[in-house]
Design an enzyme around this catalytic site. Structure first.
Site: not given
Length: 414
Positions: A82, A177
């Site tokens: 991400d 994350e």
């Protein structure tokens, strides 16, 4: 074969922004698409074993089995899929600055957006090298698609050099994350590594095994709206109480005044009106005792305002996010020594410094997988001024390769 840079640029073109408000796993469908349509096929294409996408936790896992009969530790490498919600990751248009002259860089002529050396003097260190920047309207996504591309390139190198003996290499690409959920569902036992490195750092040479202790702080303020013409002694303006709450926190324990090991309170979001207001904070400190003191002070500020304005006016909820991995890495300092040696063998000076943030590795270290953090070669993450040096990325691949070689010649992590 696709080059590392080509792979990186292809990955940055895919929007994988995470969403902290979402309750799905991963938090965005774009991460699922990236995992299933891009990363899994890429890992299979370069020849990894046991490549899977785990729909339960959103992880992509791949293994490069050992090609030696000697007993060697299994080593893992981890990067996240991400990109930060702080800025758009859609329609990223990477720009190449070849043979960089050491001066300011125009990111977007039409919008007059510049990457200035006066703001980022470390840029001058890259004179003569190739930089990849944004076009000034999005982030770049080197955090952490640079890490993914570097791990992929390292694995491809070993598969194309079967004569190079190595132990089992475990690879994981994690979701979310950036919103603090990257390790929530990590299957440490299933991953199969005895130790690992996250490849999620910044400038070339960075090696980190200390990070902040971190907590989130959410403040809810219940006001009372009264017509201002007859408000005397009756109105409770939630916005003003919110400002008062912020004013109670130590002025110089603010990110803009701190560095190194200094912690802070950071007001990340605020909204509301006279009737009600909400504030979102992050609380950070490397020292555990100071961290606990900060959390207690945060809650004490709410108690003070409740004593002043009435019970229930201010509610402060503090939730721990992760802890300093230092105490979990110190029993495994061989991991740090191996990484330092790998850097020096490639002409890179190790720079060991505390992370003023966190990584998946912090959580994983507390889950039983010691996991320090390595550089990627990127700068200015989470914003339009993000850039990465191509030569630094290439050196990072060499460092990862050397780390694997070191474990294959009898190093251990005990």
């Amino acid at each position: 074969m696709e080059s590392m840079v080509e792979r990186f640029v292809r990955y940055t073109s895919i929007n994988t922004r995470s969403n902290e408000e979402s309750t799905t796993i991963p938090s965005t469908q774009t991460q699922v698409d990236f995992a299933t349509n891009v990363l899994v096929p890429d890992l299979k294409a370069i020849g990894l074993d046991e490549v899977i996408y785990n729909r339960e936790n959103g992880f992509v896992i791949g293994t490069l089995n050992a090609n030696t009969d000697e007993k060697t530790p299994s080593i893992g490498f981890i990067a996240h899929m991400d990109t930060s919600p702080a800025l758009s990751g859609k329609d990223v248009k990477p720009q190449f600055v070849e043979n960089y002259d050491g001066g300011d860089i125009c990111l977007n002529k039409e919008k007059d957006i510049w990457l200035l050396t006066s703001d980022f003097p470390e840029m001058k260190n890259y004179k003569g090298k190739t930089l990849i920047t944004t076009d000034g309207t999005t982030l770049l996504g080197a955090d952490d698609k640079a890490g993914i591309a570097e791990i992929m390139t390292m694995a491809a190198w070993f598969l194309s050099h079967p004569e190079e003996k190595h132990g089992r290499i475990c690879i994981a690409f994690t979701p979310d994350e950036e919103v603090g959920r990257g390790a929530d569902f990590f299957d440490v036992e299933g991953f199969g590594a005895e130790a690992a490195y996250t490849v999620d750092g910044g400038a070339l040479g960075e090696l980190e095994y200390e990070n902040f202790n971190a907590a989130s702080g959410h403040v809810t303020i219940q006001g009372k709206g009264i017509h201002p013409g007859s408000a005397k002694g009756k109105m409770k303006n939630a916005l003003l109480i919110a400002m008062e709450f912020q004013a109670l926190l130590p002025a110089f324990e603010n990110p803009m005044y701190t560095e190194g090991y200094e912690g802070f309170y950071h007001l990340d979001h605020m909204e509301g009106d006279v009737e009600g207001a909400q504030m979102a904070y992050i609380i950070r400190d490397h020292d555990r005792e100071k961290f606990e003191q900060k959390k207690a002070f945060f809650e004490k500020a709410a108690e003070f305002l409740n004593a002043k304005y009435g019970a229930g006016t201010v509610t402060a909820v503090v939730k721990d996010s992760y802890y300093n991995m230092k105490e979990k890495i110190e029993p495994h300092m061989e991991l740090i020594h191996i990484a330092e040696n790998a850097m020096r063998k490639n002409g890179v000076t190790p720079v060991i410094s505390p992370v003023r943030g966190g990584t998946d590795g912090a959580r994983l270290s507390y889950m039983g997988l010691p996991c320090p953090n390595l550089c990627t070669g990127g700068h200015n993450y989470h914003g339009k001024y993000e850039y990465v040096c191509v030569e630094s990325m290439e050196q990072t691949v060499n460092i990862l390769t050397e780390i694997v070689k070191s474990f294959a010649v009898g190093k251990n992590v005990d």
